[in-house]
Design an enzyme around this catalytic site. Structure first.
Site, PDB file in Angstrom:
ATOM      1  N   ASP A  19       0.833  -1.208   0.000  1.00 41.06           N
ATOM      2  CA  ASP A  19       0.000   0.000   0.000  1.00 41.06           C
ATOM      3  C   ASP A  19       0.867   1.258   0.000  1.00 41.06           C
ATOM      4  O   ASP A  19       1.932   1.291   0.625  1.00 41.06           O
ATOM      5  CB  ASP A  19      -0.888  -0.008   1.253  1.00 41.06           C
ATOM      6  CG  ASP A  19      -1.972   1.043   1.193  1.00 41.06           C
ATOM      7  OD1 ASP A  19      -2.317   1.494   0.084  1.00 41.06           O
ATOM      8  OD2 ASP A  19      -2.483   1.420   2.269  1.00 41.06           O
ATOM      9  N   HIS A  36       3.620   3.831  -8.807  1.00 40.43           N
ATOM     10  CA  HIS A  36       3.493   2.404  -9.132  1.00 40.43           C
ATOM     11  C   HIS A  36       4.781   1.885  -9.773  1.00 40.43           C
ATOM     12  O   HIS A  36       5.185   0.741  -9.531  1.00 40.43           O
ATOM     13  CB  HIS A  36       2.303   2.186 -10.060  1.00 40.43           C
ATOM     14  CG  HIS A  36       0.979   2.509  -9.426  1.00 40.43           C
ATOM     15  ND1 HIS A  36       0.548   1.912  -8.266  1.00 40.43           N
ATOM     16  CD2 HIS A  36       0.011   3.385  -9.788  1.00 40.43           C
ATOM     17  CE1 HIS A  36      -0.652   2.386  -7.939  1.00 40.43           C
ATOM     18  NE2 HIS A  36      -0.992   3.283  -8.841  1.00 40.43           N
ATOM     19  N   LEU A 130      11.752 -20.095  -4.041  1.00 39.04           N
ATOM     20  CA  LEU A 130      10.610 -19.316  -3.583  1.00 39.04           C
ATOM     21  C   LEU A 130       9.435 -19.431  -4.555  1.00 39.04           C
ATOM     22  O   LEU A 130       9.615 -19.338  -5.772  1.00 39.04           O
ATOM     23  CB  LEU A 130      11.029 -17.848  -3.458  1.00 39.04           C
ATOM     24  CG  LEU A 130       9.921 -16.821  -3.194  1.00 39.04           C
ATOM     25  CD1 LEU A 130       9.380 -16.976  -1.775  1.00 39.04           C
ATOM     26  CD2 LEU A 130      10.433 -15.407  -3.424  1.00 39.04           C
TER      27      LEU A 130
END
Length: 246
Positions: A19, A36, A130
């Site tokens: 956020d 962004h 991962l």
């Protein structure tokens, strides 16, 4: 920070609400889109940091169902950024042995975004390090509604009895059925809410909130969150004495 982490006590799965991209940009007099873009840099940094310490699962809240309500120009720009980022980052995912997966309403994404994502998912499918899960066009209420419909359909068709429905069965019908529930949730941006994210799966997760905006969040901040997690006693309804004796 990294040297202080006990690698034998890592959370198995970390979920992050990324956020603050737009607010980070606006505070600097910049267009939200540039926030962004800088947020994508944080994604790269955090994924590499997570892979380096041996984290097994990392889920990033990339685009919520509610985000479709943002101005069309911003949504279109985000979709273009998603395509470009996936194309740029896939070689790094391969280098770091990272497997890419998604959860959410995949079919709702633009065709160009779907194709780019699917290409990267296919390319990284044999990686064993991962597992990076992007929550795209995702909402927990959508996911739970979908699961209830699937279960109700099986009951209607005679494949299930009402008494067969338990927590395990519900979990099996969620989009996250192949992943362990998160042990740690991190939210950046100074907000203190879950925002319709993995509501079922976060039942026993440890919560970590930071005032840093996502474009400011880097490897040391991830390690700091993990260190904080390692100071906590996870009791799952038991007493502290029971946990220590076990």
């Amino acid at each position: 920070m990294k040297e202080q982490i006990d690698l034998t006590r890592l959370p198995l799965h970390i979920a992050i609400i990324m956020d603050g991209n737009g607010r980070w940009a606006q505070k600097r007099g910049m267009d939200r889109y540039l926030g962004h873009q800088e947020g994508a840099v944080s994604v790269r940094n955090i994924v590499e940091a997570a892979a380096e310490i041996g984290l097994e699962y990392l889920t990033l809240y990339t685009f919520s169902v509610e985000n479709w309500n943002r101005p069309k120009e911003e949504v279109d720009a985000l979709m273009e950024l998603l395509v470009q980022t996936i194309q740029d980052e896939t070689p790094k995912l391969m280098k770091n042995n990272v497997k890419l997966l998604t959860i959410g309403e995949f079919d709702r994404l633009p065709e160009k975004s779907r194709n780019s994502l699917q290409k990267s998912i296919n390319e990284t499918s044999n990686n064993t390090g991962l597992t990076l899960i992007l929550a795209l066009s995702y909402s927990s209420r959508w996911e739970l509604t979908r699961a209830m419909k699937l279960i109700a359909g099986k009951v209607k068709n005679g494949c299930l009895e009402i008494n067969d429905i338990d927590e395990s069965l519900i979990s099996q019908h969620l989009t996250t059925n192949n992943f362990p529930d998160p042990d740690l949730l991190i939210r950046t941006g100074g907000e203190y809410r879950i925002s319709n994210y993995l509501l079922w799966q976060l039942a026993y997760a440890e919560l970590y909130f930071t005032s840093l905006y996502w474009p400011e969040f880097r490897a040391d901040n991830l390690y700091e969150a993990i260190l904080d997690y390692q100071t906590r006693e996870r009791r799952f309804g038991k007493t502290g004495e029971q946990v220590k004796n076990k």
